[in-house]
Design an enzyme around this catalytic site. Structure first.
Site, mmCIF file in Angstrom:
data_model
loop_
_atom_site.group_PDB
_atom_site.id
_atom_site.type_symbol
_atom_site.label_atom_id
_atom_site.label_comp_id
_atom_site.label_asym_id
_atom_site.label_seq_id
_atom_site.Cartn_x
_atom_site.Cartn_y
_atom_site.Cartn_z
ATOM 1 N N THR A 189 0.810 -1.230 0.000
ATOM 2 C CA THR A 189 0.000 0.000 0.000
ATOM 3 C C THR A 189 0.840 1.277 0.000
ATOM 4 O O THR A 189 0.312 2.358 -0.165
ATOM 5 C CB THR A 189 -0.914 0.057 1.249
ATOM 6 O OG1 THR A 189 -0.084 0.157 2.408
ATOM 7 C CG2 THR A 189 -1.794 -1.163 1.361
ATOM 8 N N ALA A 242 -10.012 -7.324 -15.187
ATOM 9 C CA ALA A 242 -11.233 -7.911 -15.743
ATOM 10 C C ALA A 242 -10.913 -8.581 -17.072
ATOM 11 O O ALA A 242 -9.947 -8.213 -17.745
ATOM 12 C CB ALA A 242 -12.278 -6.822 -15.938
ATOM 13 N N CYS A 382 -11.308 4.314 -44.863
ATOM 14 C CA CYS A 382 -10.587 5.529 -45.245
ATOM 15 C C CYS A 382 -9.422 5.204 -46.183
ATOM 16 O O CYS A 382 -9.671 4.887 -47.343
ATOM 17 C CB CYS A 382 -10.162 6.311 -44.010
ATOM 18 S SG CYS A 382 -10.032 8.079 -44.355
ATOM 19 N N HIS A 508 -15.068 6.974 -41.119
ATOM 20 C CA HIS A 508 -14.597 6.075 -40.061
ATOM 21 C C HIS A 508 -15.789 5.504 -39.282
ATOM 22 O O HIS A 508 -16.181 6.076 -38.258
ATOM 23 C CB HIS A 508 -13.666 6.824 -39.104
ATOM 24 C CG HIS A 508 -12.363 7.187 -39.721
ATOM 25 N ND1 HIS A 508 -11.230 6.417 -39.581
ATOM 26 C CD2 HIS A 508 -12.023 8.224 -40.517
ATOM 27 C CE1 HIS A 508 -10.233 6.985 -40.255
ATOM 28 N NE2 HIS A 508 -10.697 8.073 -40.829
ATOM 29 N N GLU A 510 -15.910 3.065 -37.380
ATOM 30 C CA GLU A 510 -15.503 2.587 -36.042
ATOM 31 C C GLU A 510 -15.739 3.635 -34.960
ATOM 32 O O GLU A 510 -15.821 3.300 -33.783
ATOM 33 C CB GLU A 510 -14.039 2.124 -36.063
ATOM 34 C CG GLU A 510 -12.968 3.214 -36.127
ATOM 35 C CD GLU A 510 -12.661 3.734 -37.526
ATOM 36 O OE1 GLU A 510 -13.494 3.546 -38.444
ATOM 37 O OE2 GLU A 510 -11.578 4.338 -37.716
HETATM 38 N N1 GLN Z 1 -4.365 9.574 -45.928
HETATM 39 C C1 GLN Z 1 -5.701 9.533 -46.451
HETATM 40 C C2 GLN Z 1 -6.306 10.913 -46.615
HETATM 41 O O1 GLN Z 1 -5.851 11.851 -46.007
HETATM 42 C C3 GLN Z 1 -6.591 8.648 -45.594
HETATM 43 C C4 GLN Z 1 -6.807 9.183 -44.218
HETATM 44 C C5 GLN Z 1 -7.300 8.145 -43.260
HETATM 45 O O2 GLN Z 1 -7.181 6.935 -43.465
HETATM 46 N N2 GLN Z 1 -7.844 8.584 -42.153
HETATM 47 O O3 GLN Z 1 -7.239 11.082 -47.338
#
Ligand code: GLN
Length: 542
Positions: A189, A242, A382, A508, A510
């Site tokens: 601790t 976890a 992208c 993106h 994600e």
């Molecule tokens: N380099 C690429 C662009 O600027 C793709 C960018 C990325 O994958 N976020 O358009």
């Protein structure tokens, strides 16, 4: 009236302040409170947009186009509530604001100093979220570790903020580590005691200690920490390792972290938290009925944090499909035309990651050629989408040496072009096409079957775009531009007509996948990988 919770860290970095903050927020939210989380980062970059992913992992982009710390991704994934620029502030931004005010003459001839001007600016940025009136509780996570030189103004700002707002309207949680000494067979601790002592030297007394530990804490140990650190015994919280970050809200519920916070803030402990859908998600995550192996081809694979949101999106989409997604990181620099079959063999799907610059680009293109020709499910994000466009130009349209202007400014076929509005830009920070833009999806496409609607918005971070001079050629040859920005005509989604699943997005996805709302393109991709797996391993059950 908004209440403020501060989360500080001691002993070491990487204790998971972001996950603890997000878990507490989840519990409070599930009790009916309106909560948001803010991250204050002590570095001098204005934002992480200019940082190499090897430094701090991925750059997370919000709806309003702020380039932010990846912890904001956890906040959104847990809470399913969007964040914004106000949720991430760096020392760079604080100083920039103060210096701009000084240049405007706002300080009326005063000497501008860390105390009070920098600390005032920090406090104003904390209070700004509360002043919106949208939240009952604002949780502010202080980046860095107590004792760092650059964290000092933040701790001082917290001290002042508590003094100004009172102890029932503010609360400090200190996250610390209890190291286990195998030789002594004990959790120690002392580092926690020292860390709390240091915090107290700065005038901040923590109300709650969250102790990261690899071994269970005994009641005696809790008592000892409470006594020496001057907190209530029930405010010493165990945070054991976890198996998934998504277990942490339930672990914190068991430790009653949310109850202790509400009691100290003198807020009513409303109904028990409703975590039914969270538990259902965990149930599916932990009891998959199928399994797939997906390759993530990128150039930052040595640091998986560089692809944090992609990795989490697969967890959400996997649970939705009741399918365990085994993600295999593959370095794009290690792929070439000779070894691609060996590198990608045995995979049920391949995702080509976002990125910048030329390094590893040919490996990505070789990987895409292989999955296109072998009907392996493909998802390009992208730069990954741009590589799919380049590969198609070179190997299907016969445009040899086709490329993106980013990689080859002299290419005879610039199928990926610099966006018009980017041509005059010389400053690198915050100047990409950032944040949410609308996209119109064509009916009858794979994208439409994923989203189930024609109007969507997605978040962006790029400078280059599909070159619409080639649009007809692509569509005629079977690469469909299935998603288009209705205002600018910019291509947002491409897909192949004659392929089981080959989809690329300029945006993106994600960044919008959450536990409550797994992203449809990830869900469809995992589903396609499951089908591929089943068809290629017919003996195994689906
Ligand atoms: N380099 C690429 C662009 O600027 C793709 C960018 C990325 O994958 N976020 O358009």
């Amino acid at each position: 009236m908004t209440k403020y919770v501060f989360v500080t860290g001691g002993v070491t970095s990487s204790l998971g302040k972001g996950i603890i903050s997000a878990s507490l927020a989840k519990l409070l939210q599930s009790r009916g409170y309106r909560v948001t989380i803010q991250k204050l980062d002590p570095y001098i970059n204005i934002d992480p947009g200019t940082l190499n992913p090897y430094e701090h992992g991925e750059c997370y982009v919000t709806e309003d186009g702020a380039e932010t710390d990846l912890d904001l991704g956890h906040y959104e994934r847990f809470l399913n509530v969007p964040t914004s620029q106000a949720n991430n502030v760096t020392t760079g931004r604080i100083y920039q604001n103060v210096i701009n005010k000084e240049r405007r003459g706002d300080y009326l001839g005063k000497t501008v100093q860390v105390v009070p001007h920098i600390t005032d600016e920090i406090k104003a940025n904390i209070q700004r979220l509360g002043d919106t009136g949208e939240y009952d509780i604002v949780i502010t996570e202080l980046g860095g570790t107590v004792g760092d030189i650059e964290s000092l103004p933040y701790i001082e700002a917290v001290r002042q903020f508590r003094w100004e707002h009172g102890s029932t309207n503010t609360l400090v949680i200190h996250l610390t580590l209890l190291p286990y000494l195998a030789a002594a067979g004990e959790l120690k601790t002392k580092p926690t005691q020292h860390s709390v002592k240091m915090l107290m030297e700065y005038g901040v007394h923590p109300d709650i200690l969250v102790c990261r530990t690899e071994h269970r804490m005994t009641p005696d140990l809790r008592k000892k920490i409470a006594l020496f650190c001057n907190v209530n015994v029930n405010a010493v919280i165990e945070s054991a390792d976890a198996s998934t970050i998504y277990d942490v809200p339930l672990l914190m519920l068991k430790e009653q972290l949310d109850r202790i916070v509400l009691t100290k803030l003198k807020l009513p402990i409303k109904d028990e938290p409703n975590l039914d859908s969270w538990k259902e998600f965990l149930g599916k995550l932990k009891n998959p009925t199928s399994e797939v192996k997906i390759g993530l081809v990128g150039k930052y694979v040595e640091l998986p944090d560089a692809y944090k949101s992609i990795c989490e999106s697969f967890i959400h989409a996997g649970a939705k499909n009741e399918c365990k997604v085994n993600l295999q990181y593959i370095h794009s620099e290690h792929i070439n035309a000779e070894n691609v079959a060996e590198k990608l063999g045995g995979l049920d799907g391949v995702l080509v990651a976002p990125g910048f610059g030329n390094r590893g680009i040919e490996g990505k293109i070789d990987a895409i050629k292989y999955v296109r020709e072998n009907n392996i499910p493909f998802f390009g994000i992208c730069l990954g989408m741009q590589c799919a466009v380049i590969e198609f130009a070179r190997n299907v349209l016969g445009l040899s040496d086709a490329h993106s202007l980013e990689m080859n400014p002299d290419t005879p076929y610039p199928v990926i072009n610099l966006m018009e509005e980017q041509k005059q830009i010389t400053n690198m920070g915050g100047t990409m096409r950032l944040g949410a833009y609308p996209c119109e999806i064509k009916k009858g496409t794979k994208a439409f079957s994923a989203y189930g609607k024609s109007r969507i918005t997605e978040r962006h971070r790029h400078r280059y775009e599909f070159n619409n001079d080639y649009l007809q050629q692509y569509n005629d040859a079977g690469m469909i531009t299935s998603g288009i920005n209705p205002d600018s005509g910019l291509v947002e989604i491409i897909e192949l007509k004659n392929h089981p699943y080959f989809v690329g997005g300029q945006f993106h996805p994600e960044l919008k996948s959450t536990v409550a709302n797994p992203h449809p393109l990830f869900v469809k991709f995992v589903d396609a990988a499951k089908t591929y797996h089943y068809e290629n391993n017919p003996k195994k059950s689906k």
